[in-house]
Design an enzyme around this catalytic site. Structure first.
Site, short mmCIF file in Angstrom:
data_model
loop_
_atom_site.label_atom_id
_atom_site.label_comp_id
_atom_site.label_asym_id
_atom_site.label_seq_id
_atom_site.Cartn_x
_atom_site.Cartn_y
_atom_site.Cartn_z
N HIS A 293 0.77 -1.39 0.07
CA HIS A 293 0.31 0.33 0.09
C HIS A 293 1.21 1.14 0.16
O HIS A 293 1.99 1.22 0.86
CB HIS A 293 -1.22 0.25 1.36
CG HIS A 293 -1.49 -0.55 1.11
ND1 HIS A 293 -3.11 -0.17 0.78
CD2 HIS A 293 -1.67 -2.22 1.41
CE1 HIS A 293 -3.83 -1.66 0.94
NE2 HIS A 293 -3.44 -2.55 1.48
N HIS A 336 -4.26 -1.28 11.85
CA HIS A 336 -3.68 0.37 11.73
C HIS A 336 -3.47 1.04 13.07
O HIS A 336 -5.17 0.95 14.01
CB HIS A 336 -4.04 1.18 11.10
CG HIS A 336 -2.87 2.52 10.89
ND1 HIS A 336 -3.23 3.73 10.53
CD2 HIS A 336 -1.95 2.80 11.34
CE1 HIS A 336 -2.18 4.57 10.48
NE2 HIS A 336 -1.91 3.79 10.89
N GLU A 342 -8.84 9.63 13.68
CA GLU A 342 -8.86 9.49 11.92
C GLU A 342 -10.78 9.73 12.49
O GLU A 342 -11.17 8.96 12.67
CB GLU A 342 -8.98 8.17 11.59
CG GLU A 342 -6.81 7.82 11.51
CD GLU A 342 -6.19 6.62 10.61
OE1 GLU A 342 -7.91 6.70 10.46
OE2 GLU A 342 -6.03 6.39 10.81
N HIS A 366 -11.61 7.15 15.45
CA HIS A 366 -10.42 5.84 15.95
C HIS A 366 -10.23 6.74 16.40
O HIS A 366 -8.40 7.59 15.97
CB HIS A 366 -10.12 5.57 14.59
CG HIS A 366 -10.78 4.73 14.35
ND1 HIS A 366 -11.33 4.19 12.79
CD2 HIS A 366 -12.32 3.83 14.65
CE1 HIS A 366 -12.17 3.19 12.62
NE2 HIS A 366 -13.01 3.08 14.00
N HIS A 372 -6.94 0.06 14.78
CA HIS A 372 -8.80 0.07 14.30
C HIS A 372 -8.29 -1.05 12.58
O HIS A 372 -7.08 -1.46 12.45
CB HIS A 372 -9.18 1.37 13.57
CG HIS A 372 -7.72 2.00 13.11
ND1 HIS A 372 -7.23 2.15 13.63
CD2 HIS A 372 -7.69 2.69 12.18
CE1 HIS A 372 -6.40 3.75 13.34
NE2 HIS A 372 -6.87 3.63 11.79
#
Length: 440
Positions: A293, A336, A342, A366, A372
């Site tokens: 990613h 993560h 977030e 979060h 999460h």
């Protein structure tokens, strides 16, 4: 309401613009800002968005040529509001993963406009010291009639989810549809019109203004292109109103003042400090084309930077339709824990990492270092999926307000609104142990 075809815009981000209403040609003064006598008997007024001595590259100001100066109003008095707050110590902190069902929209015969329909979900920092952010939702079904709002504390980034917003500002008019955003910068007076039930999200920043993120090795082009940001052209109305209400958000509280005329009487203006809108569909997506990613920072539309290099007070990030082609990779967002906070919202569609439960008009939070990631169903499905090239998030637009500020959840969001999903944690409970190593 004005139709989109009737509205005109100036293209560009942070440009030096000049605009005058065609009903009064020649309004803008030649070669100076503050002539002894302005054309048409107007007043000259400067609106400063930065300190006079800010570096030129960051200096923001506009000159407005208006029928009456904005100082012409009665004294301000407190304007009671139940659900706007900057008191982050009023409620117990909540470190859990949080998800809200879609926030309620007022129903007829109750009439609620944009101002009265705002509610603070979370925030951190202090508007007096100009440091921090606040996140609100708005839910309304009525236009702001003979009322306007301006924010003395900072900038509003407005994200409509349901219903178009017809925003009249001192600089002109904008129509902002779902899948578009609007930014109303500090001090700019605006009024919001709606044609029916409307709902959306607001990111408020106090430290500075939103800018485009630097592109680094991406190069000169990509992400949100400057030419796609639109600023309204000058438009004015010269009307007497017996009791026009001007509402100021000042040091976290609302205050109202009466005057006898519309504040939207700016015949012409020039400068680089303006409201603007942007169509999220025009975002040029960059993504990994080999394996693993790229971090979600590649989806940043706008950022408000802190004094620490590379650390944002707030980033506005989107997750638009795009191609997914990574090989040998778990493609959904990874699990993560983050030193940033977030907050996510959904404008339309179904978010890939949690296709059930996270709905348009709802939200998730979060917080710092709160774990999460994909729910159990998503993990199992993606772990055995055929890794062919596929278009993902079609018909979907999720977004994130990411911040380096620790956010406190308000009593309204945690309890009063009764939209908190108490079962959110359950989406991870079916995750299984798959370890096949040697036993102890």
């Amino acid at each position: 309401m004005d139709g989109e075809q009737e509205l005109k815009y100036l293209s560009g981000f942070g440009n030096e613009f000049a605009s005058e209403d065609p009903r009064c040609p020649g309004t803008l003064p030649e070669g100076q800002n503050n002539p002894q006598k302005c054309a048409y008997g107007l007043y000259a007024e400067q609106l400063s968005g930065t300190a006079f001595t800010a570096p030129r590259v960051a200096n923001k100001r506009s000159w407005l040529y208006r029928i009456r100066p904005s100082v012409l109003h009665k004294p301000f008095k407190p304007y009671p509001h139940k659900h706007l707050t900057d008191d982050w110590n009023d409620w117990q902190p909540n470190p859990n993963q949080l998800r809200w069902h879609p926030f309620d929209i007022p129903r007829s015969p109750q009439k609620v406009d944009f101002v009265d329909g705002m509610a603070t979900v979370c925030g951190g920092g202090d508007p007096r010291s100009r440091h921090g952010i606040s996140i609100h939702i708005y839910a309304c079904n009525s236009s702001m009639n003979n009322r306007c709002l301006y924010n003395s504390d900072g900038d509003f980034l407005i994200v409509p989810e349901k219903g178009s917003l017809f925003i009249t500002t001192e600089f002109g008019k904008m129509k902002v549809d779902p899948n578009e955003i609007a930014v109303i910068q500090q001090g700019m007076r605006f009024s919001v019109g709606v044609t029916g039930p409307s709902r959306g999200y607001i990111l408020e920043v106090w430290d500075g203004h939103f800018v485009l993120p630097d592109l680094g090795p991406i190069g000169a082009n990509g992400l949100a292109n400057p030419r796609d940001f639109l600023t309204p052209v000058a438009w004015y109305e010269d009307i007497q109103v017996p009791s026009y209400t001007v509402i100021s958000k000042f040091q976290g509280k609302l205050f109202s003042s009466l005057q006898e005329h519309s504040p939207f009487d700016v015949v012409a203006w020039h400068g680089n400090y303006t409201p603007y809108k942007y169509d999220l569909a025009k975002f040029m997506v960059i993504n990994c084309v080999s394996f693993d990613h790229a971090d979600p920072s590649i989806f940043t539309v706008l950022t408000c930077q802190s004094s620490r290099p590379g650390v944002a007070i707030a980033d506005f990030v989107i997750f638009p339709p795009r191609w997914s082609v990574q090989e040998k990779t778990f493609r959904p967002p990874y699990y993560h824990r983050n030193c940033m906070t977030e907050f996510m919202g959904l404008i339309k569609g179904r978010y890939e990492a949690k296709e059930e439960g996270f709905q348009p008009g709802g939200a998730t939070l979060h917080s710092m270092m709160t774990p999460h990631g994909p729910d159990a169903e998503c993990f199992e499905k993606a772990s055995s999926a055929d890794l062919k090239a596929e278009k993902i998030a079609e018909g979907t637009m999720a977004f994130m307000f990411e911040t380096s500020i620790g956010l406190a959840v308000t009593k309204w969001a945690d309890a009063t609104c009764q939209r908190l999903d108490e079962k959110y944690f359950e989406c991870w409970q079916p995750l299984q142990k798959h370890f096949k190593g040697a036993s102890n």
